[in-house]
Design an enzyme around this catalytic site. Structure first.
Site, mmCIF file in Angstrom:
data_model
loop_
_atom_site.group_PDB
_atom_site.id
_atom_site.type_symbol
_atom_site.label_atom_id
_atom_site.label_comp_id
_atom_site.label_asym_id
_atom_site.label_seq_id
_atom_site.Cartn_x
_atom_site.Cartn_y
_atom_site.Cartn_z
ATOM 1 N N GLU A 176 0.830 -1.216 0.000
ATOM 2 C CA GLU A 176 0.000 0.000 0.000
ATOM 3 C C GLU A 176 0.860 1.259 0.000
ATOM 4 O OE1 GLU A 176 -2.853 -0.357 3.233
ATOM 5 O OE2 GLU A 176 -4.176 -1.529 1.980
ATOM 6 N N GLU A 375 -5.710 -8.218 -0.905
ATOM 7 C CA GLU A 375 -6.389 -7.980 0.369
ATOM 8 C C GLU A 375 -7.823 -7.590 0.082
ATOM 9 O OE1 GLU A 375 -4.703 -5.221 3.219
ATOM 10 O OE2 GLU A 375 -2.671 -5.870 2.716
#
Ligand code: P53
Length: 477
Positions: A176, A375
């Site tokens: 991320e 995810e």
């Protein structure tokens, strides 16, 4: 009509610092995750000045996967996982980050873990840097503010690429990487980049510098990895949180577009190999003297990723302020408004299954690369029923709706998707809040926010549901 790949990588995702524990075992050094206290819903985690005795650091022990990994991997095999996404804790390999020689005990731990996975035919999917850089690099070098950290990171990458070249095929560089686009919340710059902004400093400028060094390091790692094993698939890892315009007012549309540009330029660079023009211009107009060299730009061009890995949990909406003229201006944390058409989790994460398909189309139109959903999941407080089990139908509902949209993106939109690894499929420490009781798992772990519990693992209803999803390659939801 397209189909899910025959070898579709159904899996589960975790990160070293959120489940391993053993924070000072096996020669491991202190990471940035080890100096963050437990917060709560709405209460931010504190970043302390080193490890302070008496404070609660939930990542220190986590769910002790370090001590339980053999039994846990057996459970993962029961679930039928085809792949397991985790990270290599940088501090197990280089406790301080700036050593020349790696720590053999740390390397051996991941050899053993990967062997255990491969024994059951579970493919490891590995993130190099997932919110757990060596804390020593923060105190001595200022984290990713410092160009030297590129060398430390690429050295780490090279060591683990070489060591595991026959055991790991799928990699990602920075988890991320785009969270830090939100510079108003100190957590993001600290976890992404080991950066603490001092009073009077321009957080945005510092973020663009740190992120630049990271995308350069990522591009170098891609090149190093492909040299070590040309079969390696090395991806980016982007948090996809679509930002919709709150209305058809062009002022909202412009703002939403700039919001998307601000959050996703990282993918332009990692997947496209170059900075978008708006950003180069923006940085120039700000008058920042950023250290971005021509040699760096060549590195970026030569180190494009093989696939887009991304997380997806929610979407947001943005709205222009009352008297604001139409402009390409976006301030995260000021311009985001509630989307009245969506429900949210207890933590205010807006549930939007169609946003997953939207994000996939958005990536696909720009980069034409395979994608990997690494995810997705639903954080909730689970209750153990009178029969001793967790009946988490709310979690199954969330996942089913998202998998449905994922299938539409593949079957109807023709997107090439490598796999799907739901987040925290075994309960672990929340990154954002440090809670144990914000759970995502199909496997319950007996430990609470105070750190009490037996650590016993047990199967929730979602376990049996997901087992069947994998068995039917997503046909039976
Ligand atoms: P937690 C914010 C927004 C989207 C994803 O998050 C985020 C965050 C950071 O909190 O993080 C990712 O545990 C991250 C994982 C994290 C997971 O989402 O705050 O890659 O490490 O645990 C869920 O509920």
């Amino acid at each position: 009509m397209g189909h899910l790949r025959k070898d579709f990588l159904w899996g589960g995702a975790v990160a070293a610092h959120q489940l391993e524990g053993g924070w000072n075992k096996g020669g491991k050094g202190v990471s940035v995750a080890d100096v963050m206290t437990a917060g709560a819903n709405g209460v931010p985690r504190q970043i302390t000045d080193g490890v302070i005795p008496g404070k609660n650091y939930p990542n220190h022990d986590a769910i002790d996967f370090y001590g339980h990994y053999k039994d846990d991997v057996k459970l993962f095999a029961d679930l039928g996982l085809k792949c397991f996404r985790t990270s290599i804790a940088w501090t197990r390999i280089f406790p301080n980050g700036d050593e020349e020689e790696p720590n053999e005990e740390g390397l051996q731990f991941y050899d053993d873990l990967f062997d255990e996975l491969l024994k059951y035919g579970i493919e490891p999917v590995i993130t190099l840097s997932h919110f757990e850089m060596p804390y020593h690099l923060v105190t001595e070098y200022g984290g990713w503010r410092n160009r030297k950290v590129i060398d430390f990171f690429t050295h780490f990458a090279e060591v683990v690429f070489k060591r595991y070249k026959n055991k790991v095929k799928y990699w990602m560089t920075f988890n991320e990487i785009n969270n830090q686009a939100n510079t108003a919340v100190p957590f993001f710059l600290f976890t992404n980049s080991g950066v603490e902004v001092k009073p009077g400093e321009d957080a945005e400028k510092i973020m663009y510098q740190a992120a630049h060094y990271e995308v350069v390091a990522s591009a170098l790692a891609v090149q190093i990895g492909h040299k070590i094993n040309p079969d390696f698939q090395i991806g980016a890892m982007i948090a996809m949180v679509p930002l919709y315009p709150a209305s058809p007012d062009p002022r909202d549309i412009f703002k939403a577009e700039r919001a998307m540009q601000t959050r996703y330029w990282f993918a332009d660079v990692q997947a496209g190999g170059a900075y978008p023009t708006w950003l180069t211009q923006y940085q120039q107009d700000k008058g920042w003297d950023l250290d971005i060299t021509l040699a760096d730009l060549d590195v970026l061009k030569a180190g494009k990723v093989d696939y887009i890995g991304f997380s997806y949990y929610m979407s947001n909406a943005v709205k222009a302020k009352d008297n604001e003229p139409a402009s390409y201006k976006y301030e995260e944390n000021v311009d985001i408004v509630k989307n009245p058409t969506l429900q949210a989790s207890e933590w205010g994460w807006q549930i939007d299954p169609q946003g997953l398909r939207y994000g996939m189309n958005w990536f696909n139109d720009r980069f034409h690369l395979p994608q990997f959903i690494v995810e997705n999941g639903f954080g909730a407080i689970d209750k153990i029923d009178a029969d001793g089990h967790v009946h988490d139908d709310y979690r199954v509902d969330y996942l089913r709706q998202h998998i449905e949209q994922m299938k539409l993106a593949v079957e109807v939109d023709g997107i090439d998707l490598m796999g799907y690894t739901p987040w925290g499929f075994i309960d672990l420490v929340s990154a954002g809040t440090g809670q144990m009781d914000k759970r995502y798992g199909f496997i319950y772990v007996d430990k609470n926010d105070k750190g009490e519990g037996t650590l016993k693992r047990s199967k929730k209803d979602s376990f049996y549901w997901y087992e069947n999803v994998i068995k039917t390659n997503g046909a039976d939801l």
